[in-house]
Design a protein around this motif. Sequence first.
Motif, PDB file in Angstrom:
ATOM      1  N   ARG A  64      25.001  -9.582  19.453  1.00  0.00           N
ATOM      2  CA  ARG A  64      22.924 -10.029  18.968  1.00  0.00           C
ATOM      3  C   ARG A  64      21.936  -9.331  19.164  1.00  0.00           C
ATOM      4  NH1 ARG A  64      25.987 -12.880  23.419  1.00  0.00           N
ATOM      5  NH2 ARG A  64      24.955 -11.534  25.450  1.00  0.00           N
ATOM      6  N   LEU A  65      21.731  -8.212  19.202  1.00  0.00           N
ATOM      7  CA  LEU A  65      21.180  -7.697  19.628  1.00  0.00           C
ATOM      8  C   LEU A  65      20.476  -7.572  17.789  1.00  0.00           C
ATOM      9  CD1 LEU A  65      20.466  -5.271  22.611  1.00  0.00           C
ATOM     10  CD2 LEU A  65      18.989  -7.368  22.411  1.00  0.00           C
ATOM     11  N   ALA A  66      21.601  -6.944  17.279  1.00  0.00           N
ATOM     12  CA  ALA A  66      21.261  -6.215  15.755  1.00  0.00           C
ATOM     13  C   ALA A  66      21.457  -8.019  15.306  1.00  0.00           C
ATOM     14  CB  ALA A  66      22.829  -5.750  15.952  1.00  0.00           C
ATOM     15  N   ALA A  67      22.163  -9.028  15.471  1.00  0.00           N
ATOM     16  CA  ALA A  67      22.303 -10.157  14.822  1.00  0.00           C
ATOM     17  C   ALA A  67      21.350 -11.057  14.627  1.00  0.00           C
ATOM     18  CB  ALA A  67      23.740 -10.983  14.607  1.00  0.00           C
ATOM     19  N   GLY A  68      20.308 -11.142  15.267  1.00  0.00           N
ATOM     20  CA  GLY A  68      18.894 -11.321  16.017  1.00  0.00           C
ATOM     21  C   GLY A  68      18.529 -11.049  14.769  1.00  0.00           C
ATOM     22  N   PRO A  69      17.665 -10.335  14.573  1.00  0.00           N
ATOM     23  CA  PRO A  69      16.690 -10.290  12.907  1.00  0.00           C
ATOM     24  C   PRO A  69      16.724 -10.196  12.277  1.00  0.00           C
ATOM     25  CG  PRO A  69      16.295  -8.052  15.242  1.00  0.00           C
ATOM     26  CD  PRO A  69      17.519  -9.277  15.551  1.00  0.00           C
ATOM     27  N   VAL A  70      18.641  -9.857  12.216  1.00  0.00           N
ATOM     28  CA  VAL A  70      19.163 -10.226  10.746  1.00  0.00           C
ATOM     29  C   VAL A  70      18.568 -11.669   9.859  1.00  0.00           C
ATOM     30  CG1 VAL A  70      20.700 -10.271   8.951  1.00  0.00           C
ATOM     31  CG2 VAL A  70      20.583  -8.366  10.125  1.00  0.00           C
ATOM     32  N   ALA A  71      19.222 -12.764  11.579  1.00  0.00           N
ATOM     33  CA  ALA A  71      18.653 -14.381  10.945  1.00  0.00           C
ATOM     34  C   ALA A  71      17.488 -14.819  10.945  1.00  0.00           C
ATOM     35  CB  ALA A  71      19.794 -15.084  11.954  1.00  0.00           C
ATOM     36  N   GLY A  72      16.357 -14.064  11.436  1.00  0.00           N
ATOM     37  CA  GLY A  72      15.384 -14.036  11.273  1.00  0.00           C
ATOM     38  C   GLY A  72      14.982 -13.743   9.857  1.00  0.00           C
ATOM     39  N   HIS A  73      14.887 -12.416   9.613  1.00  0.00           N
ATOM     40  CA  HIS A  73      14.883 -12.333   7.898  1.00  0.00           C
ATOM     41  C   HIS A  73      16.064 -13.112   7.192  1.00  0.00           C
ATOM     42  CE1 HIS A  73      14.815 -10.012   4.301  1.00  0.00           C
ATOM     43  NE2 HIS A  73      15.625 -10.103   4.241  1.00  0.00           N
ATOM     44  N   LEU A  74      16.653 -13.356   7.589  1.00  0.00           N
ATOM     45  CA  LEU A  74      17.414 -14.314   6.023  1.00  0.00           C
ATOM     46  C   LEU A  74      16.662 -15.807   5.832  1.00  0.00           C
ATOM     47  CD1 LEU A  74      20.718 -13.911   6.681  1.00  0.00           C
ATOM     48  CD2 LEU A  74      19.649 -13.447   4.880  1.00  0.00           C
ATOM     49  N   ALA A  75      16.145 -16.558   6.897  1.00  0.00           N
ATOM     50  CA  ALA A  75      15.149 -18.204   7.193  1.00  0.00           C
ATOM     51  C   ALA A  75      13.699 -17.298   7.216  1.00  0.00           C
ATOM     52  CB  ALA A  75      15.218 -17.886   8.936  1.00  0.00           C
ATOM     53  N   ASP A  76      13.183 -16.219   7.317  1.00  0.00           N
ATOM     54  CA  ASP A  76      12.054 -16.306   6.307  1.00  0.00           C
ATOM     55  C   ASP A  76      11.935 -15.781   4.881  1.00  0.00           C
ATOM     56  OD1 ASP A  76      10.294 -16.896   8.211  1.00  0.00           O
ATOM     57  OD2 ASP A  76      10.371 -14.303   9.076  1.00  0.00           O
ATOM     58  N   TYR A  78      13.972 -17.298   2.534  1.00  0.00           N
ATOM     59  CA  TYR A  78      14.661 -17.575   2.107  1.00  0.00           C
ATOM     60  C   TYR A  78      13.860 -19.321   2.232  1.00  0.00           C
ATOM     61  CZ  TYR A  78      18.288 -14.952  -0.080  1.00  0.00           C
ATOM     62  OH  TYR A  78      18.527 -13.909  -0.071  1.00  0.00           O
ATOM     63  N   ASP A  79      12.882 -18.900   2.856  1.00  0.00           N
ATOM     64  CA  ASP A  79      12.025 -20.096   3.199  1.00  0.00           C
ATOM     65  C   ASP A  79      12.693 -21.485   4.494  1.00  0.00           C
ATOM     66  OD1 ASP A  79      10.090 -21.661   4.838  1.00  0.00           O
ATOM     67  OD2 ASP A  79       9.490 -22.420   2.326  1.00  0.00           O
ATOM     68  N   VAL A 190      15.666 -32.769  12.274  1.00  0.00           N
ATOM     69  CA  VAL A 190      14.582 -32.388  13.664  1.00  0.00           C
ATOM     70  C   VAL A 190      13.547 -32.239  11.899  1.00  0.00           C
ATOM     71  CG1 VAL A 190      15.266 -31.655  15.598  1.00  0.00           C
ATOM     72  CG2 VAL A 190      15.681 -29.773  13.232  1.00  0.00           C
ATOM     73  N   PRO A 191      12.932 -32.183  11.773  1.00  0.00           N
ATOM     74  CA  PRO A 191      11.822 -31.183   9.944  1.00  0.00           C
ATOM     75  C   PRO A 191      12.241 -30.050  10.447  1.00  0.00           C
ATOM     76  CG  PRO A 191      10.730 -32.288  11.959  1.00  0.00           C
ATOM     77  CD  PRO A 191      12.079 -32.315  12.939  1.00  0.00           C
ATOM     78  N   ALA A 192      12.132 -29.880   8.909  1.00  0.00           N
ATOM     79  CA  ALA A 192      11.941 -29.193   8.009  1.00  0.00           C
ATOM     80  C   ALA A 192      10.481 -28.552   8.361  1.00  0.00           C
ATOM     81  CB  ALA A 192      12.502 -28.499   7.118  1.00  0.00           C
ATOM     82  N   ALA A 193      10.407 -26.704   8.397  1.00  0.00           N
ATOM     83  CA  ALA A 193       8.689 -26.263   8.456  1.00  0.00           C
ATOM     84  C   ALA A 193       8.491 -26.778   6.611  1.00  0.00           C
ATOM     85  CB  ALA A 193       9.320 -24.782   8.748  1.00  0.00           C
ATOM     86  N   SER A 194       7.056 -27.063   7.324  1.00  0.00           N
ATOM     87  CA  SER A 194       6.066 -27.263   5.931  1.00  0.00           C
ATOM     88  C   SER A 194       6.568 -26.048   4.519  1.00  0.00           C
ATOM     89  CB  SER A 194       5.087 -26.875   5.505  1.00  0.00           C
ATOM     90  OG  SER A 194       4.812 -28.511   6.869  1.00  0.00           O
ATOM     91  N   ALA A 338       9.568 -16.490  11.213  1.00  0.00           N
ATOM     92  CA  ALA A 338      11.205 -16.444  12.565  1.00  0.00           C
ATOM     93  C   ALA A 338      11.658 -14.899  12.635  1.00  0.00           C
ATOM     94  CB  ALA A 338      12.633 -17.267  11.301  1.00  0.00           C
ATOM     95  N   THR A 339      11.667 -14.385  11.778  1.00  0.00           N
ATOM     96  CA  THR A 339      11.270 -12.654  12.020  1.00  0.00           C
ATOM     97  C   THR A 339      10.718 -12.225  13.805  1.00  0.00           C
ATOM     98  OG1 THR A 339      11.345 -11.914   9.967  1.00  0.00           O
ATOM     99  CG2 THR A 339      11.327 -10.224  11.057  1.00  0.00           C
ATOM    100  N   ALA A 340       9.396 -13.054  13.729  1.00  0.00           N
ATOM    101  CA  ALA A 340       8.551 -12.676  14.500  1.00  0.00           C
ATOM    102  C   ALA A 340       8.657 -13.585  16.255  1.00  0.00           C
ATOM    103  CB  ALA A 340       7.342 -13.442  14.803  1.00  0.00           C
ATOM    104  N   GLN A 341       9.820 -14.790  15.733  1.00  0.00           N
ATOM    105  CA  GLN A 341      10.293 -15.057  16.747  1.00  0.00           C
ATOM    106  C   GLN A 341      11.835 -14.208  17.857  1.00  0.00           C
ATOM    107  OE1 GLN A 341      10.105 -17.789  18.954  1.00  0.00           O
ATOM    108  NE2 GLN A 341       8.547 -18.231  18.165  1.00  0.00           N
ATOM    109  N   THR A 342      12.515 -13.729  16.537  1.00  0.00           N
ATOM    110  CA  THR A 342      13.700 -13.252  16.510  1.00  0.00           C
ATOM    111  C   THR A 342      13.406 -11.849  17.196  1.00  0.00           C
ATOM    112  OG1 THR A 342      13.732 -12.595  14.637  1.00  0.00           O
ATOM    113  CG2 THR A 342      15.512 -14.265  15.512  1.00  0.00           C
ATOM    114  N   LEU A 343      12.674 -11.013  17.198  1.00  0.00           N
ATOM    115  CA  LEU A 343      11.993 -10.152  17.134  1.00  0.00           C
ATOM    116  C   LEU A 343      11.602  -9.819  18.420  1.00  0.00           C
ATOM    117  CD1 LEU A 343       9.864  -8.198  14.836  1.00  0.00           C
ATOM    118  CD2 LEU A 343      11.640  -7.125  15.430  1.00  0.00           C
ATOM    119  N   TYR A 344      10.840 -11.265  18.890  1.00  0.00           N
ATOM    120  CA  TYR A 344      10.415 -11.088  20.334  1.00  0.00           C
ATOM    121  C   TYR A 344      11.593 -11.309  21.334  1.00  0.00           C
ATOM    122  CZ  TYR A 344       9.101 -14.219  24.912  1.00  0.00           C
ATOM    123  OH  TYR A 344       9.148 -14.792  25.908  1.00  0.00           O
TER     124      TYR A 344
END
Length: 404
Positions: A64-76, A78-79, A190-194, A338-344
């Motif tokens: 989880r500690l490794a996969a979380g930031p990866v998912a956050g990076h993908l979210a950011d 590709y928006d 839920v709405p997507a981010a702008s 998203a990266t900020a959230q996963t780093l947090y």
Amino acid sequence: MDARTGAKAWSRLLTGSFPAFVLLQGSLYAAYGTESPFLPSFLGERGLSASEIGVVLAAGTLIRLAAGPVAGHLADRYDATRAVLGCAAFAAGVISFAYLLGYGFWPLLAASVLHASAIAALAPLADALTLTAAEQEGTFSYGWVRGAGSAAFVLGTLASGLLVARAGIASIIVSSGVLFLVMALATSRVPAASPREPQASLGLDGVRELLAMAPFRRMLIVAALVIGSHALNDGFAVILWRGAGIGPSTISLLWSESVASEVFVFVLAGPWLLSRASTAQAAMLAAGVSVLRWSVLASTASVPVLAVIQLSHGLTFALLHLANMRLIVRTVPPHVAATAQTLYGTLGLGVASAVLTGLGGLLYGRLGAGAFWVMAALCALALPLTVGLGRKAGKSGATPVPPT
């Protein structure tokens, strides 16, 4: 507020995205509450020894500690925060059922690793979407939704006990899997981010950009010290209280009291306090009350005193989490949100909790209740760092905002 104005406010709330976010966060935390208390027992019934259970759970934590930031990076990158969240929730639901097919160490280890990879970023990405919608719509507070999640966790925990009694321990796997699939469905509502303009600062550059922000760095350290200090309480408070002769029913009430205070702060007190205090002041209050809380636990096991101090959990955890969410919204550029959230979630919460859980075991073994003095000292160290949470962003690339 007159009746007509109140009715309009409720109408806007209920016709907006608020119900969908309650379902999103509620299904997520209900799944956690259903599964987490009984998962070690399930693994034991499937043929794992105590040491093997520890390895399987630890492997899940590391993944989880490794996969979380990866998912956050993908979210950011590709928006696509909502898409990544929906896919991860669906995968978590499907992979949950793999536990039912596993017997013995290696199959269950594989199931645990796959499941941990899927759930790693669920909470951070759900928070990212919730925060954005709360800011854009202005009809609800993030704390209302997160409080609903905490309440759902409690209900899930209670329901899992009933399910295990009636249908066996494997029922927790079925129920949590279904709840993760419900979360995937809720994600589509839920709405997507702008949409935003593509940015170059992503991946490792995005991490460097975030860590170059002094308020964000300080927030991670404060969260690691204050929220991380709760690891000793989570792991050893019940052991301490049972050793002091406190009965199971009383312990259950004390634990429920702390969760109730968490919900109260998320839904009511926290938003009210943050409308009147800066982020730095809220964090300072959380750290200061944490010093008091752990000092009390180090000093006494008196039930009346514990009943009072357990009410502080809403301030020591929920208020600080709300303040951190506000800091992220106001200081972090959208292209790395998203990266900020996963780093947090990874550095501020996950790594700190894992380290302090291990350290807490050593400290409790040597010091007993005195180990809580060490946690109080960590929170005292966080106090001067909270001052910097009110400063403007520097060279991070974020748009400067007024001090919070």
